[in-house]
Motif scaffolding. Structure first.
Motif, PDB file in Angstrom:
ATOM      1  N   ALA A  69       4.245   2.655 -13.338  1.00  0.00           N
ATOM      2  CA  ALA A  69       4.739   1.508 -13.993  1.00  0.00           C
ATOM      3  C   ALA A  69       5.614   0.548 -13.183  1.00  0.00           C
ATOM      4  O   ALA A  69       5.714  -0.407 -13.189  1.00  0.00           O
ATOM      5  N   THR A  70       6.473   1.579 -12.512  1.00  0.00           N
ATOM      6  CA  THR A  70       7.398   0.919 -11.581  1.00  0.00           C
ATOM      7  C   THR A  70       7.013   0.444 -10.225  1.00  0.00           C
ATOM      8  O   THR A  70       7.498  -0.513  -9.576  1.00  0.00           O
ATOM      9  N   GLN A  71       6.063   0.846  -9.800  1.00  0.00           N
ATOM     10  CA  GLN A  71       5.859   1.092  -8.029  1.00  0.00           C
ATOM     11  C   GLN A  71       4.168   0.698  -7.851  1.00  0.00           C
ATOM     12  O   GLN A  71       3.875   0.260  -6.628  1.00  0.00           O
ATOM     13  N   LEU A 112      -3.697   9.623  -4.678  1.00  0.00           N
ATOM     14  CA  LEU A 112      -4.357   8.172  -5.258  1.00  0.00           C
ATOM     15  C   LEU A 112      -3.280   7.408  -5.329  1.00  0.00           C
ATOM     16  O   LEU A 112      -2.326   7.265  -5.977  1.00  0.00           O
ATOM     17  N   GLY A 113      -3.095   6.261  -4.313  1.00  0.00           N
ATOM     18  CA  GLY A 113      -1.991   5.414  -4.238  1.00  0.00           C
ATOM     19  C   GLY A 113      -0.705   5.926  -4.338  1.00  0.00           C
ATOM     20  O   GLY A 113      -0.389   6.905  -3.460  1.00  0.00           O
ATOM     21  N   VAL A 114       0.252   5.531  -5.335  1.00  0.00           N
ATOM     22  CA  VAL A 114       1.314   6.108  -5.682  1.00  0.00           C
ATOM     23  C   VAL A 114       1.436   7.499  -6.448  1.00  0.00           C
ATOM     24  O   VAL A 114       2.544   7.856  -6.864  1.00  0.00           O
ATOM     25  N   GLY A 115       0.240   7.475  -6.940  1.00  0.00           N
ATOM     26  CA  GLY A 115       0.301   9.007  -7.601  1.00  0.00           C
ATOM     27  C   GLY A 115      -0.929   9.918  -7.186  1.00  0.00           C
ATOM     28  O   GLY A 115      -1.108  10.022  -5.808  1.00  0.00           O
ATOM     29  N   SER A 116      -1.646  10.523  -8.118  1.00  0.00           N
ATOM     30  CA  SER A 116      -2.836  11.432  -7.827  1.00  0.00           C
ATOM     31  C   SER A 116      -3.926  11.135  -8.499  1.00  0.00           C
ATOM     32  O   SER A 116      -3.708  10.614  -9.795  1.00  0.00           O
ATOM     33  N   PRO A 122       5.289  12.611 -17.381  1.00  0.00           N
ATOM     34  CA  PRO A 122       6.312  11.319 -17.536  1.00  0.00           C
ATOM     35  C   PRO A 122       6.804  10.556 -15.989  1.00  0.00           C
ATOM     36  O   PRO A 122       6.924   9.335 -15.917  1.00  0.00           O
ATOM     37  N   ALA A 123       7.074  11.643 -15.219  1.00  0.00           N
ATOM     38  CA  ALA A 123       7.501  10.989 -13.816  1.00  0.00           C
ATOM     39  C   ALA A 123       6.311  10.090 -13.262  1.00  0.00           C
ATOM     40  O   ALA A 123       6.662   8.933 -12.644  1.00  0.00           O
TER      41      ALA A 123
END
Length: 238
Positions: free
Chosen positions: A186-188, A224-228, A179-180
């Motif tokens: 979704a926001t960044q 990967l970008g703002v995540g993984s 979820p985080a």
């Protein structure tokens, strides 16, 4: 998109660091100005994830992916060649095939590294014979294309890999989407474009490749970008 202070122009937003399109001339100028290799410049400056490519290569080395000295390597969507260049530092294949739709980058890779650019429309590996490749890889590709495009490539990757060979690629699986992480995307994560960022169920990959005679050896997370994203390593049985 322009990032202040760097001669880089993308066709759409940066989207948290993932390349929709990296223009050849501008990127080469910026890398030279920064005193970096093209790959390291893209990691550190354009994507904001310094060392990301090398960390993936280090993980693959630790897993023994290069230990057998693959004689034939095939890479889907090498783009600027940042994984290609570091792969060639780990092994010395007699033949390295690429399927790259961006002609300027494909030409650059052929001239710089002596690889073989195969004709491609971005959906198959038709120019490569069955069971002819020791290592097939794709990095930061299947999280930017549609589900069907990725799935079609999965069948092709299994087809061209020889028994005993390895298949390496990354996908944005559910392990990357708690979820985080979803909230962060979704926001960044920028406005989004077409299929990016594209998620792919882990079980879908594992179960499909199992039916194609390829067993999962390992999986690990990579930036990967703002995540993984999750890098999966499969071995094709005899």
């Amino acid at each position: 998109m322009r990032r202040t202070g760097f001669d880089i122009v993308r066709s759409t937003d940066n989207l948290g660091g993932v390349d929709d399109f990296i223009p050849f001339e501008a990127t080469m100028r910026a890398a030279r100005a920064a005193g970096l290799s093209v790959g390291d410049h893209i990691d550190a400056v354009m994507n904001g994830t310094p060392g990301a490519t090398q960390s993936t290569i280090d993980e693959l080395r630790a897993l023994g992916v290069f230990a057998a000295g693959p004689d034939t390597v095939l890479e889907i969507g090498p783009g600027s060649g940042r994984y290609l260049e570091k792969t060639l530092k780990e092994c010395s294949p007699g033949r390295y095939e690429i399927y790259e739709t961006a002609e300027p980058w494909a030409n650059y890779l052929v001239e710089t590294f002596g690889v073989v650019a195969q004709p491609t429309k971005g959906s198959s590996l038709a120019a490569t014979p069955d069971s002819s490749v020791d290592l097939v890889q794709a990095h930061k590709v299947f999280n930017t294309v549609t589900f069907l495009c990725a799935s079609r490539y999965f069948f092709e990757m299994a087809r061209v890999t020889r028994p005993g060979g390895r298949i390496v690629f990354d996908v944005m699986t559910e392990t990357c989407l708690d979820p985080a992480a979803v909230r962060t995307w979704a926001t960044q994560g920028g406005a989004g474009h077409d299929s990016f960022p594209a998620a792919m169920p882990r079980t879908t990959c594992v179960d499909l490749f199992k039916t194609l005679g390829c067993g999962l050896e390992a999986g690990f997370r990579a930036p990967l970008g703002v995540g993984s994203t999750e890098v999966l390593v499969f071995a094709k049985g005899g």
